[in-house]
Motif scaffolding. Structure first.
Motif, mmCIF file in Angstrom:
data_model
loop_
_atom_site.group_PDB
_atom_site.id
_atom_site.type_symbol
_atom_site.label_atom_id
_atom_site.label_comp_id
_atom_site.label_asym_id
_atom_site.label_seq_id
_atom_site.Cartn_x
_atom_site.Cartn_y
_atom_site.Cartn_z
ATOM 1 N N ARG A 1 0.828 -1.198 0.000
ATOM 2 C CA ARG A 1 0.000 0.000 0.000
ATOM 3 C C ARG A 1 0.865 1.253 0.000
ATOM 4 N NH1 ARG A 1 -2.203 -0.343 4.754
ATOM 5 N NH2 ARG A 1 -3.465 -2.127 4.140
ATOM 6 N N LYS A 2 1.929 1.212 0.783
ATOM 7 C CA LYS A 2 2.833 2.352 0.838
ATOM 8 C C LYS A 2 3.528 2.583 -0.501
ATOM 9 C CE LYS A 2 6.855 2.079 2.796
ATOM 10 N NZ LYS A 2 7.962 1.946 3.770
ATOM 11 N N LEU A 3 3.977 1.510 -1.146
ATOM 12 C CA LEU A 3 4.621 1.633 -2.452
ATOM 13 C C LEU A 3 3.660 2.153 -3.499
ATOM 14 C CD1 LEU A 3 6.792 -1.627 -2.543
ATOM 15 C CD2 LEU A 3 7.581 0.720 -2.226
ATOM 16 N N MET A 4 2.398 1.721 -3.422
ATOM 17 C CA MET A 4 1.386 2.201 -4.364
ATOM 18 C C MET A 4 1.158 3.699 -4.191
ATOM 19 S SD MET A 4 -0.654 1.356 -6.839
ATOM 20 C CE MET A 4 -0.752 -0.440 -6.702
ATOM 21 N N ILE A 5 1.050 4.131 -2.936
ATOM 22 C CA ILE A 5 0.856 5.557 -2.666
ATOM 23 C C ILE A 5 2.054 6.359 -3.156
ATOM 24 C CG2 ILE A 5 0.641 7.267 -0.818
ATOM 25 C CD1 ILE A 5 -0.886 5.123 0.770
ATOM 26 N N GLU A 6 3.247 5.843 -2.913
ATOM 27 C CA GLU A 6 4.461 6.531 -3.352
ATOM 28 C C GLU A 6 4.524 6.624 -4.871
ATOM 29 O OE1 GLU A 6 9.308 6.343 -2.591
ATOM 30 O OE2 GLU A 6 8.022 4.674 -2.017
ATOM 31 N N ALA A 7 4.167 5.532 -5.557
ATOM 32 C CA ALA A 7 4.183 5.531 -7.020
ATOM 33 C C ALA A 7 3.190 6.545 -7.579
ATOM 34 C CB ALA A 7 3.866 4.134 -7.549
ATOM 35 N N ILE A 8 2.006 6.600 -6.996
ATOM 36 C CA ILE A 8 0.994 7.564 -7.452
ATOM 37 C C ILE A 8 1.493 8.993 -7.240
ATOM 38 C CG2 ILE A 8 -1.320 8.458 -7.003
ATOM 39 C CD1 ILE A 8 -2.152 5.586 -6.330
ATOM 40 N N ALA A 9 2.128 9.242 -6.083
ATOM 41 C CA ALA A 9 2.645 10.583 -5.798
ATOM 42 C C ALA A 9 3.742 10.975 -6.784
ATOM 43 C CB ALA A 9 3.175 10.630 -4.372
ATOM 44 N N VAL A 10 4.625 10.040 -7.088
ATOM 45 C CA VAL A 10 5.723 10.328 -8.017
ATOM 46 C C VAL A 10 5.178 10.620 -9.415
ATOM 47 C CG1 VAL A 10 7.697 9.316 -9.212
ATOM 48 C CG2 VAL A 10 7.465 9.037 -6.742
ATOM 49 N N ILE A 11 4.229 9.826 -9.869
ATOM 50 C CA ILE A 11 3.625 10.046 -11.194
ATOM 51 C C ILE A 11 2.910 11.390 -11.243
ATOM 52 C CG2 ILE A 11 1.867 9.214 -12.800
ATOM 53 C CD1 ILE A 11 2.555 6.369 -11.887
ATOM 54 N N ALA A 12 2.203 11.735 -10.159
ATOM 55 C CA ALA A 12 1.493 13.014 -10.110
ATOM 56 C C ALA A 12 2.473 14.186 -10.190
ATOM 57 C CB ALA A 12 0.667 13.098 -8.835
ATOM 58 N N ILE A 13 3.575 14.093 -9.457
ATOM 59 C CA ILE A 13 4.580 15.159 -9.490
ATOM 60 C C ILE A 13 5.190 15.275 -10.881
ATOM 61 C CG2 ILE A 13 6.837 15.860 -8.604
ATOM 62 C CD1 ILE A 13 6.002 14.625 -5.912
ATOM 63 N N ALA A 14 5.463 14.128 -11.515
ATOM 64 C CA ALA A 14 6.033 14.145 -12.860
ATOM 65 C C ALA A 14 5.081 14.812 -13.852
ATOM 66 C CB ALA A 14 6.349 12.723 -13.312
#
Length: 390
Positions: A19-32
């Motif tokens: 769950r933490k990795l999923m949240i982190e991936a979504i945050a990184v994609i959003a920032i990009a």
């Protein structure tokens, strides 16, 4: 029954980790997406170019955090690898702009009539793209092997990296005939993919390339530090002797991570060069390599996100302050570092986690142990055996 009781916490931990990795991936994609789609509409061409440079510096900060924050190796000579990557790309651009049989203009000023042997491979774009990160990685690996095999660490390692930086600075600074010495190699008027590097279209291309490279390097560093290899790096940082007594040789791990960090710095140097318009031995100046360490300290060691954030914020503040207060902006930079060292030893990210970590983790459905504080790590006693598990 005993087995079920032991397995359930592991399953819960794995689910929380996913769950933490999923949240982190979504945050990184959003920032990009924000950087690529929204920032070009909000910033002028000049400011967008500055942001691209700062993001390139964020890439080299990731490499610093990888070896300093996670492995405990304070390098004061990363300007070497940054400069090697920049020179590799600049040499290709210099040759690509010329017609067949022509030599760079500065060669004629010093009576050079034949292209030096080490310039010739840079006629090839595939070789250049490979050399941007392999040459810095090889140099870092060789330097690391010579140092680490003799069990040199701590402040002595830092001094040696700085001494190596001085050697490379003087070497590149004195090669006026071969690489234009102190004048460096200009890239803004070079041609790449049929367009001038300094044109608006190519600036946008390199800006987007920098964002993509930053995401890729962040993913690489996160992958290296989140698994067993990362736990071994932390174990080496916390107690290298205990790791050695446990039957592992820290030398190979340190050489590898130092080479990876050098490769990351080379990529950052190439992207910074094409966006700044020039590469010169000044990138191998001692002060610049020390600044890299300051960025990581300001953002937060062993966080990765903090390294990028620190690089962007410090350089953005320097740009704005130097415009408004050109005579005293260096005092602001020094004061910022002193504040971080005395009041925020874990950097901005560490402070934010202490202040808001529990609330954020609860809102996201994560347990407090799922939030990796910069100053917290598994003990060596736990890290080494865990690395040895199948």
């Amino acid at each position: 029954m005993t087995t079920d009781i032991a397995v359930q916490p592991r399953r819960a931990a794995k689910a929380s980790q996913k769950r933490k990795l999923m949240i982190e991936a979504i945050a990184v994609i959003a920032i990009a997406l924000i950087l690529i789609l929204i920032m070009p509409m909000l910033l002028t061409g000049f400011r967008l170019n500055l942001l691209g440079r700062f993001l390139a510096l964020g890439i080299v900060a990731l490499g610093i955090d990888l070896i300093w924050g996670f492995t405990g190796l304070l390098s004061l000579g990363h300007g070497i690898f940054f400069g090697l990557g920049g020179y590799a790309f600049a040499m290709y651009l210099e040759l690509n702009t010329l017609g067949e049989g022509q030599l760079p203009e500065f060669f004629g000023l010093y009576g050079v009539t034949e292209l030096p042997w080490f310039w010739q491979p840079f006629n090839s774009l595939p070789f250049t793209l490979l050399a941007i990160f392999t040459i810095p990685a090889i140099v870092a690996g060789l330097l690391g092997y010579l140092v680490f095999r003799n069990r040199i660490r701590g402040v002595y390692f830092s001094i040696l990296t700085q001494a190596a930086l001085v050697v490379f600075f003087n070497l590149f600074n004195g090669q006026q005939k071969l690489i234009n010495g102190t004048n460096g190699l200009k890239t803004s008027t070079s041609v790449f993919m049929g367009q001038q590097v300094g044109s608006d279209g190519m600036r946008m291309f390199f800006y987007i390339s920098t964002v993509i490279a930053l995401i890729a390097m962040y993913a690489l560093c996160r992958w290296l530090t989140s698994g067993r290899f990362g736990r071994m790096l932390v174990a080496i940082r916390d107690d290298e002797n205990r790791v050695r007594f446990s039957g592992y040789d820290p030398t190979a791990f340190k050489v590898l991570v130092f080479a990876v960090s050098g490769a990351i710095a080379g990529i950052a140097g190439a992207l910074y060069t094409v966006q700044s318009g020039i590469i010169s031995p000044q990138v191998m100046d001692i002060a610049f390599s020390i600044e890299m360490v300051i960025w990581v300290a300001v953002g937060g060691r062993a966080t990765l996100v903090g390294a990028v954030l620190g690089a962007v914020l410090v350089n953005m503040a320097r740009s704005l302050l130097s415009e408004r207060f050109p005579d005293v902006w260096l005092f602001f930079q020094g004061a910022l570092f002193l504040i971080v060292v005395t009041a925020l030893p874990d950097g901005i990210i560490g402070w934010g986690r202490r202040q808001f970590g529990s609330a954020v983790s609860s809102a996201l459905g994560l347990t407090p142990t799922d939030v990796p504080y910069a100053s917290d790590s598994d003990s060596v006693v736990e890290a080494v055996p865990e690395f040895a598990e199948k």
